[in-house]
Design a protein around this motif. Structure first.
Motif, short mmCIF file in Angstrom:
data_model
loop_
_atom_site.label_atom_id
_atom_site.label_comp_id
_atom_site.label_asym_id
_atom_site.label_seq_id
_atom_site.Cartn_x
_atom_site.Cartn_y
_atom_site.Cartn_z
N UNK A 85 0.83 -1.22 0.00
CA UNK A 85 0.00 0.00 0.00
C UNK A 85 0.86 1.26 0.00
N UNK A 86 2.18 1.10 -0.01
CA UNK A 86 3.04 2.28 0.12
C UNK A 86 4.02 2.46 -1.03
N UNK A 87 4.16 1.46 -1.91
CA UNK A 87 5.24 1.53 -2.88
C UNK A 87 4.81 2.01 -4.27
N UNK A 88 3.52 2.25 -4.42
CA UNK A 88 3.05 2.92 -5.63
C UNK A 88 2.94 2.04 -6.87
N UNK A 89 3.03 0.72 -6.72
CA UNK A 89 2.90 -0.15 -7.89
C UNK A 89 1.44 -0.25 -8.35
N UNK A 90 0.53 -0.05 -7.41
CA UNK A 90 -0.88 -0.27 -7.71
C UNK A 90 -1.69 1.01 -7.56
N UNK A 91 -2.72 1.14 -8.41
CA UNK A 91 -3.60 2.31 -8.30
C UNK A 91 -4.71 2.05 -7.29
#
Ligand SMILES: C[S@@+](CC[C@H](N)C(=O)[O-])C[C@H]1O[C@@H](n2cnc3c(N)ncnc32)[C@H](O)[C@@H]1O
Length: 288
Positions: free
Chosen positions: A104-110
């Motif tokens: 939820x913190x690494x920005x791979x997913x929208x």
């Protein structure tokens, strides 16, 4: 495609196996279990967090396992440092791990608001926010089109450049919002693939130089295999698969026998249990 990899790798007692994408250690663990620990595993990953999980997963095989934080394009150097000349098998299970995708913190997913990061290796300087904030409209368009096959690439790039004149695009939600405005409503709703998937994927591939790393790594890998040693590559993107096919073909006859004349896809059962496996493709070759 764990079962398939185990079968195709043709594991031998006493063998040395290089897991180029050790992730959470699933493939390495399966090899060690299958051989009741009578093999050596060298596991590489760029992701420090993943390696911590792998070291837990493989802790009962500590003696047989070496885990290294590195980019797999450096595989020749890594083996040299480990005093290993040749290995019996090499695995690549490309793309993102579930741990990365679900972070939820690494920005791979929208799916979550997070900084536009997307680095597999958190010590790397370049992030997705840099690309979105600094590249020209044409450069962004090319990335979205070439790496994401995004039909709205031009419009999305145009809207990004327009938006960042006033507001920096720093988070996944900022980018999603711009895309929502750029992609016509008809193409946002009721699609099998979420409208942001391709752009997020393209940025991630670019940030981590995934295609270039694969090209470089495969070029060295065949010379690091023992005779009859095998290389198994699972890819999740047609551009990756194209590189694998091309590299195998270049080495055909001189160095390699291609064992998978046609690419191997996951079984229906596997896709039902793990929908993320649906785009997986496995290719295998053997050192002559
Ligand atoms: C699909 S996951 C592998 C999962 C693993 N096979 C398992 O069973 O848990 C892909 C992994 O490859 C790593 N990776 C991707 N590109 C890499 C590279 N160039 N060098 C090293 N690791 C890389 C990612 O960080 C990620 O952990």
């Amino acid at each position: 495609m764990l079962k398939e990899v185990l079968w195709w790798l043709n594991i031998r007692e006493g063998g040395v196996y290089l897991d180029c994408t050790v992730g959470a250690g699933g493939h390495s663990r399966a090899i060690l279990d299958e051989m009741r620990g009578k093999v050596r595993i060298i596991g590489i990953d760029r992701d420090e967090e993943g390696l911590k999980i792998a070291s837990q997963e493989l802790k009962e095989y500590k003696e047989q396992t070496t885990l290294i934080k590195a980019n797999f394009k450096e595989l020749a150097q890594i083996l040299k440092e480990e005093n290993v000349d040749l290995v019996n098998g090499i695995i690549y299970d490309l793309g993102l791990s579930s741990m990365q995708l679900d972070s939820q913190t690494r920005g791979f997913s929208f799916r979550w608001t997070a900084p536009l990061d997307m680095r597999m290796d958190s010590s790397q300087a370049l992030t997705a926010a840099h690309l979105v904030g600094e590249l020209s409209q044409k450069e962004l368009e090319d990335i979205f089109f070439e790496l994401g096959e995004e039909r709205w690439a031009r419009r999305i790039a145009e809207f990004i450049v327009e938006e960042r004149r006033q507001n920096p695009i720093k988070t996944t939600s900022n980018l999603l919002e711009v895309m929502r405005r750029a992609v016509p409503a008809k193409f946002r709703r009721g699609r099998r693939t979420h409208f942001a998937t391709r752009v997020f994927q393209a940025l991630r591939i670019k940030v981590n130089e995934e295609l270039e790393n694969l090209r470089v790594s495969l070029s060295y890998s065949f010379d690091l295999l023992q005779k009859e040693g095998r290389v198994c590559v699972i890819s999740y993107h047609s551009l990756e698969d194209r590189i694998v096919k091309q590299k195998f073909n270049e080495a055909k006859e001189e160095k390699l026998n291609i064992l998978t004349k046609k690419v191997i896809r996951p079984s229906k059962k596997e896709v039902r249990i793990n929908p993320r496996a649906r785009s997986a493709r496995l290719r295998v070759a053997e050192r002559i």
